[in-house]
Design an enzyme around this catalytic site. Structure first.
Site, PDB file in Angstrom:
ATOM      1  N   LYS A  97     -67.109  41.258 118.736  1.00 49.25           N
ATOM      2  CA  LYS A  97     -66.568  41.938 116.139  1.00 49.25           C
ATOM      3  C   LYS A  97     -67.857  41.888 116.077  1.00 49.25           C
ATOM      4  O   LYS A  97     -68.236  42.807 115.661  1.00 49.25           O
ATOM      5  CB  LYS A  97     -65.857  41.000 115.914  1.00 49.25           C
ATOM      6  CG  LYS A  97     -64.355  40.682 116.510  1.00 49.25           C
ATOM      7  CD  LYS A  97     -63.660  40.704 115.490  1.00 49.25           C
ATOM      8  CE  LYS A  97     -64.121  38.793 115.764  1.00 49.25           C
ATOM      9  NZ  LYS A  97     -63.801  38.434 117.007  1.00 49.25           N
ATOM     10  N   THR A  98     -68.977  40.480 116.551  1.00 49.73           N
ATOM     11  CA  THR A  98     -70.490  40.627 115.481  1.00 49.73           C
ATOM     12  C   THR A  98     -71.209  41.882 116.331  1.00 49.73           C
ATOM     13  O   THR A  98     -71.746  42.521 115.245  1.00 49.73           O
ATOM     14  CB  THR A  98     -70.490  39.365 115.999  1.00 49.73           C
ATOM     15  OG1 THR A  98     -69.873  38.178 115.554  1.00 49.73           O
ATOM     16  CG2 THR A  98     -72.059  38.715 114.965  1.00 49.73           C
TER      17      THR A  98
ATOM     18  N   ARG B  79     -65.998  29.336 122.824  1.00 50.53           N
ATOM     19  CA  ARG B  79     -67.615  28.861 122.979  1.00 50.53           C
ATOM     20  C   ARG B  79     -68.306  29.183 124.167  1.00 50.53           C
ATOM     21  O   ARG B  79     -69.597  29.122 124.370  1.00 50.53           O
ATOM     22  CB  ARG B  79     -67.682  27.714 121.886  1.00 50.53           C
ATOM     23  CG  ARG B  79     -67.705  27.919 120.550  1.00 50.53           C
ATOM     24  CD  ARG B  79     -68.451  29.326 120.158  1.00 50.53           C
ATOM     25  NE  ARG B  79     -66.694  30.035 119.452  1.00 50.53           N
ATOM     26  CZ  ARG B  79     -66.181  30.999 119.860  1.00 50.53           C
ATOM     27  NH1 ARG B  79     -68.321  31.473 119.165  1.00 50.53           N
ATOM     28  NH2 ARG B  79     -65.653  31.713 119.535  1.00 50.53           N
TER      29      ARG B  79
ATOM     30  N   GLN C 235     -59.126  31.879 114.679  1.00 48.11           N
ATOM     31  CA  GLN C 235     -60.298  31.201 114.528  1.00 48.11           C
ATOM     32  C   GLN C 235     -59.947  31.006 113.267  1.00 48.11           C
ATOM     33  O   GLN C 235     -61.461  30.457 112.549  1.00 48.11           O
ATOM     34  CB  GLN C 235     -60.934  31.914 114.951  1.00 48.11           C
ATOM     35  CG  GLN C 235     -61.251  32.533 116.285  1.00 48.11           C
ATOM     36  CD  GLN C 235     -63.192  33.370 116.654  1.00 48.11           C
ATOM     37  OE1 GLN C 235     -63.591  32.091 116.604  1.00 48.11           O
ATOM     38  NE2 GLN C 235     -62.633  34.030 117.394  1.00 48.11           N
TER      39      GLN C 235
ATOM     40  N   ASP D 284     -68.502  39.542 108.264  1.00 49.64           N
ATOM     41  CA  ASP D 284     -68.355  38.977 109.417  1.00 49.64           C
ATOM     42  C   ASP D 284     -67.195  37.836 109.174  1.00 49.64           C
ATOM     43  O   ASP D 284     -67.351  37.091 108.605  1.00 49.64           O
ATOM     44  CB  ASP D 284     -69.376  38.375 110.686  1.00 49.64           C
ATOM     45  CG  ASP D 284     -69.063  38.177 111.232  1.00 49.64           C
ATOM     46  OD1 ASP D 284     -67.812  38.178 112.037  1.00 49.64           O
ATOM     47  OD2 ASP D 284     -69.964  37.667 112.464  1.00 49.64           O
ATOM     48  N   GLU D 285     -66.616  37.629 110.026  1.00 55.14           N
ATOM     49  CA  GLU D 285     -65.548  36.625 109.945  1.00 55.14           C
ATOM     50  C   GLU D 285     -64.828  35.810 109.107  1.00 55.14           C
ATOM     51  O   GLU D 285     -64.305  34.890 108.226  1.00 55.14           O
ATOM     52  CB  GLU D 285     -66.366  34.960 109.944  1.00 55.14           C
ATOM     53  CG  GLU D 285     -67.125  34.590 111.009  1.00 55.14           C
ATOM     54  CD  GLU D 285     -66.564  34.200 112.598  1.00 55.14           C
ATOM     55  OE1 GLU D 285     -65.245  34.114 112.300  1.00 55.14           O
ATOM     56  OE2 GLU D 285     -67.547  34.036 113.412  1.00 55.14           O
TER      57      GLU D 285
HETATM   58  P1  ATP Z   1     -66.487  35.482 118.484  1.00 51.80           P
HETATM   59  O1  ATP Z   1     -65.350  35.711 117.546  1.00 51.80           O
HETATM   60  O2  ATP Z   1     -66.269  34.460 119.097  1.00 51.80           O
HETATM   61  O3  ATP Z   1     -67.576  35.345 116.966  1.00 51.80           O
HETATM   62  P2  ATP Z   1     -67.123  38.575 118.684  1.00 51.80           P
HETATM   63  O4  ATP Z   1     -65.720  39.219 119.151  1.00 51.80           O
HETATM   64  O5  ATP Z   1     -67.918  37.953 117.358  1.00 51.80           O
HETATM   65  O6  ATP Z   1     -66.486  36.593 119.030  1.00 51.80           O
HETATM   66  P3  ATP Z   1     -69.537  38.765 120.763  1.00 51.80           P
HETATM   67  O7  ATP Z   1     -70.269  37.704 119.657  1.00 51.80           O
HETATM   68  O8  ATP Z   1     -70.180  40.005 119.092  1.00 51.80           O
HETATM   69  O9  ATP Z   1     -68.224  38.491 119.945  1.00 51.80           O
HETATM   70  O10 ATP Z   1     -69.585  39.101 121.458  1.00 51.80           O
HETATM   71  C1  ATP Z   1     -69.636  38.596 122.749  1.00 51.80           C
HETATM   72  C2  ATP Z   1     -70.221  38.454 124.182  1.00 51.80           C
HETATM   73  O11 ATP Z   1     -69.980  39.949 124.603  1.00 51.80           O
HETATM   74  C3  ATP Z   1     -72.285  38.422 122.997  1.00 51.80           C
HETATM   75  O12 ATP Z   1     -72.873  37.921 124.642  1.00 51.80           O
HETATM   76  C4  ATP Z   1     -71.576  39.525 122.900  1.00 51.80           C
HETATM   77  O13 ATP Z   1     -73.236  40.664 123.597  1.00 51.80           O
HETATM   78  C5  ATP Z   1     -71.095  40.350 124.562  1.00 51.80           C
HETATM   79  N1  ATP Z   1     -70.572  41.971 124.429  1.00 51.80           N
HETATM   80  C6  ATP Z   1     -70.213  42.247 123.246  1.00 51.80           C
HETATM   81  N2  ATP Z   1     -69.373  43.695 123.555  1.00 51.80           N
HETATM   82  C7  ATP Z   1     -69.784  43.321 124.774  1.00 51.80           C
HETATM   83  C8  ATP Z   1     -70.191  44.743 125.433  1.00 51.80           C
HETATM   84  N3  ATP Z   1     -69.422  46.532 125.249  1.00 51.80           N
HETATM   85  N4  ATP Z   1     -70.841  45.274 127.135  1.00 51.80           N
HETATM   86  C9  ATP Z   1     -71.357  44.112 127.698  1.00 51.80           C
HETATM   87  N5  ATP Z   1     -71.381  42.725 126.843  1.00 51.80           N
HETATM   88  C10 ATP Z   1     -70.795  42.772 125.627  1.00 51.80           C
HETATM   89 MG    MG Z   2     -67.968  36.964 116.000  1.00 50.39          MG
END
Ligand code: ATP
Ligand code: MG
Length: 745
Positions: free
Chosen positions: A38-39, A601, A256, A225-226
């Protein structure tokens, strides 16, 4: 096609992520589990907006949950677009609202150089007001009043909006009056608290449509975000600002939502589609962060919550290592075991900054800190803030008075620091005079100096101090703010004060003061620096490279680490008793979401610990394993029980659930303790009872991770006596004999 869509950073994304990055106009919700990107999507979207020239960088507003997250997003964005991204409105709700308020401060009776007071100043101010109003502050503490005011502000209540029913119990109905007086006092101090930032923004938007119109023109794209952790006022603020264009993209995860206790409304994310009927919703399913087992653990815990939309995390990556569950004797052992594992992992190539210990409550870090110091593991406590140290707060108080002489709280703090003979009676006189005439302490001091109220020697000292402040204040325009800071610390006698202390502690404090001046050099002027300070004091700090991070689960939101330790999984600690007592099932579910956040995490390795004994108020108590432990999937778990089987007090007996989970009655310490109602502590008195069935080091369990001299690392597939079938990572399937095999724990 714009350039970004040919960029590697875009092409690497999966189809749904791409869709979210391309859908720039109109409302968009990305609702997905932890680690699904997402981020990453939000950052790519920012880059796409800028690349595609669909809008100007300064027309974009992006909100992150912490200052650290904002810095990280800015850094990544700059990497993607290859140029500075300073003009994007990127920050926390607080920091963006502080900017908007500074641009319009006069509309709410403030000067644009207003001060943001810190939570402890807030409590001190409330204490003065409550004492003056004859409130029994033992019964109704200033701290609880400040929490009450914060909760009103989270719901966008100004004093006139608080109805009697919201306040019925506090200080016999005087809470509203205190709130009113507090707000008036803040205005005379030209100060605001954190809650005021958004509240004043809303007041300005509502009372001055022309100003709102200005922001409508200025801001046309919104990214958040969040989103699951926004509270009512943040929600209202966003809704107003985005109402013109509705180009708003929010990302979040209902599983979350962990700030309910601070007013967050998970309902905000759930009603997005109602708020914006034309909204598109995109779901991301694939988790890119964690191993299969870690995800299974997260899924299996969160499954126990009733209040959720219900999603499952998936990954195409390996199952990875089993989750290690350590049961230890007490907190000291827990810290020892953890630090041993950290050293172990370090010698296996993990860096310290890839590891984190995430605790439920801040005070839990103490044992870890002491242990890390003892054996020399570099670490950083996130949240125990540099800026909250005594010498830093003193120095900041000097700077605040120079910047704004009517900052009474700051002046009061340092008027007699270092000691210069301006004791309680002088301060009292200043306070009384200031109150009677509704003027600042600074002005009151100046007026008193024109009289004979003060004893001659006191008068001389006070006159000297006031002159110094006037002098520094004038110089603020002429010399650099870092030079000025050094001058102030020197001329005020503050540096000499710690030098004379002549202790190691004093030296450390002098180092910190130097570091403060270093920190200032990153800002254009004193005002900019002080604003930054107020914002960072709000919570998060950055871990430096090469250090193990020690922080609360709350502070770990959005972050990721190769290795995560989750200590203190005991009933009462986690889930926290207070949270359950205060909000019952809802509280428990929030605690469970916190467990989900903690687990997710971790990228590669996860360690959970349980201590059989804890010291509470100086007394030892036996503890009961957290119910969350029994919610972990046993087939992905290895339990290590501290025992004295080998005569070594700190050896651990290993129980692999992959084999033993079906032997219910022989289950390991925790689960048996739970089933029989015996406290786990009792089991430690007879650590060998029943364990011989389970722990047999000559038996290899299927799935067991092993090392072979010739073939390297692998997993046991099957065993027949001392002959084993092993699938080696590099060499493939081989038959070997057990004497050449080493078990990897
Ligand atoms: P959270 O809910 O914990 O905030 P999130 O959904 O924001 O998580 P991110 O932090 O954006 O998730 O991504 C998690 C990990 O996965 C990061 O290391 C990111 O670089 C990697 N990632 C996300 N999308 C891809 C992709 N398409 N290919 C490879 N790695 C990815
Ligand atoms: Mg995130």
């Amino acid at each position: 096609m714009n350039q970004f869509l040919n960029n590697k950073a875009f092409l690497e994304l999966n189809e749904n992520q791409k869709l979210a990055v391309k859908t720039l106009n109109g409302p968009l919700l990305v609702l997905s589990g932890a680690g699904t990107g997402k981020t990453r999507v939000l950052t790519a979207r920012l880059a796409n907006l800028i690349y595609s020239r669909i809008t100007n960088p300064w027309n974009i507003l992006a909100v992150t949950f912490t200052n650290k997250a904002a810095r990280e997003m800015k850094f990544r964005l700059e990497n993607l677009i290859g140029q500075p991204a300073n003009s994007v409105f990127l920050g926390t709700f607080h920091s963006i609202a502080a900017k908007i308020l500074r641009e319009n401060a006069e509309l709410v009776g403030l000067n644009s150089n207003y001060t943001i007071i810190t939570p402890d100043d807030q409590v001190r101010l409330l204490k003065q007001i409550m004492v003056d109003a004859n409130i029994d502050i033992k019964k109704f503490t200033p701290k609880s009043m400040s929490n009450l005011i914060a909760s009103w502000k989270d719901r966008a209540y100004r004093p006139k909006d608080v109805s009697i029913s919201n306040n019925i119990n506090f200080a016999n109905g005087k809470g509203i009056d205190i709130y009113k007086m507090y707000q008036q006092r803040l205005i005379t101090l030209n100060s605001v608290d954190f809650g005021d930032l958004l509240l004043f923004n809303l007041t300005i938007f509502r009372d001055h449509p022309d100003i709102l119109e200005r922001y409508y023109t200025k801001l046309s794209y919104f990214l958040v975000d969040e989103y699951q952790d926004t509270n009512t006022i943040q929600y209202m603020w966003l809704k107003i600002l985005a109402s013109k264009t509705e180009n708003i993209c929010c990302v979040g995860d209902d599983d979350q939502s962990i700030y309910g206790w601070r007013g967050a409304e998970v309902g905000n994310i759930l009603r997005f589609e109602k708020d914006y009927p034309s909204a598109k919703v995109i779901k991301l399913e694939e988790n890119y962060r964690s191993t299969g087992r870690i995800l299974e653990a997260a899924n299996s815990i969160i499954l126990n919550n009733k209040e959720r939309l219900g999603k499952n995390l998936k990954t195409s990556s390996d199952l990875g290592e089993k989750i290690a569950l350590f049961s230890v004797w007490d907190g000291m052992e827990e810290a020892k075991k953890t630090s041993n594992e950290i050293e172990n992992l370090y010698s296996n190539g993990f860096r310290y900054d890839q590891m984190a210990v995430l605790v439920r409550a801040g005070h839990q870090t103490r044992y870890f800190e002491e242990r890390f110091i003892e054996i020399g593991i570099p670490y950083k406590v996130i949240g125990a803030k540099f800026y909250e140290r005594q010498e830093i707060r003193d120095a900041l108080a000097y700077l605040r008075v120079v910047q704004q002489p009517n900052d009474d709280l700051a002046l009061e703090r340092i008027i007699n620091v270092p000691k210069r003979g301006l004791g309680a009676s002088t301060i009292n006189m200043i306070h009384t005079h200031a109150k009677k005439n509704k003027i600042s302490y600074f002005l009151a001091s100046q007026e008193l100096l024109m009289t004979d109220e003060l004893r001659p020697n006191v008068k001389k000292v006070l006159q000297n101090l006031i002159n110094q402040f006037l002098n520094w204040n004038r110089q603020n325009k002429d010399i650099s703010h870092t030079d000025l800071a050094l001058k102030i610390l020197d001329e005020s006698g503050y540096i000499a004060y710690w030098q004379n202390e002549n202790s190691i502690e004093g030296e450390g404090r002098l180092e910190n003061l130097k570091e403060l001046v270093n920190a200032m050099s990153g800002f254009e002027n004193l005002a900019g620096f002080l604003e930054h300070i107020s914002l960072v004091m709000d919570g998060d700090n950055e871990a430096e490279a090469g250090e193990v991070s020690l922080m609360t689960l709350h502070a770990a939101k959005g972050l990721e680490f190769e290795v995560v330790f989750l200590p203190g999984w005991e009933e009462g600690i986690f889930p926290s008793q207070r949270s359950i007592d205060e909000t019952g099932l809802a509280g428990l579910e929030e605690e469970r979401r916190l467990a989900y956040v903690g687990i997710t995490r971790a990228k590669k390795r996860l360690f959970v610990t349980f201590a059989a004994n804890r010291q509470v108020h100086g007394l030892w108590q036996g503890s009961i394993p957290s119910r969350f432990i029994s919610e972990l999937p046993k087939n992905h778990l290895i339990e290590y029980i501290e025992g004295n089987l080998g005569g070594d007090a700190f050896s651990y007996n290993q129980i692999d659930f992959g084999v033993s989970h079906d032997k219910g009655a022989y289950g390991p310490g925790f689960f048996r303790a739970k089933q029989t109602g015996i406290k786990a502590i009792d089991l430690y008195k007879k650590p060998t009872v029943g364990h011989s069935d389970l722990v047999n080091n000559n038996n290899f369990n299927n799935g067991q991770r092993v090392f072979h001299q010739k073939f390297g690392m692998g997993h046991v597939i099957s065993s027949d006596g001392d002959k084993l079938n092993i699938n080696f990572d590099k060499a493939g399937e081989k038959k070997v004999v057990s004497s050449f095999i080493k078990i990897i724990e």
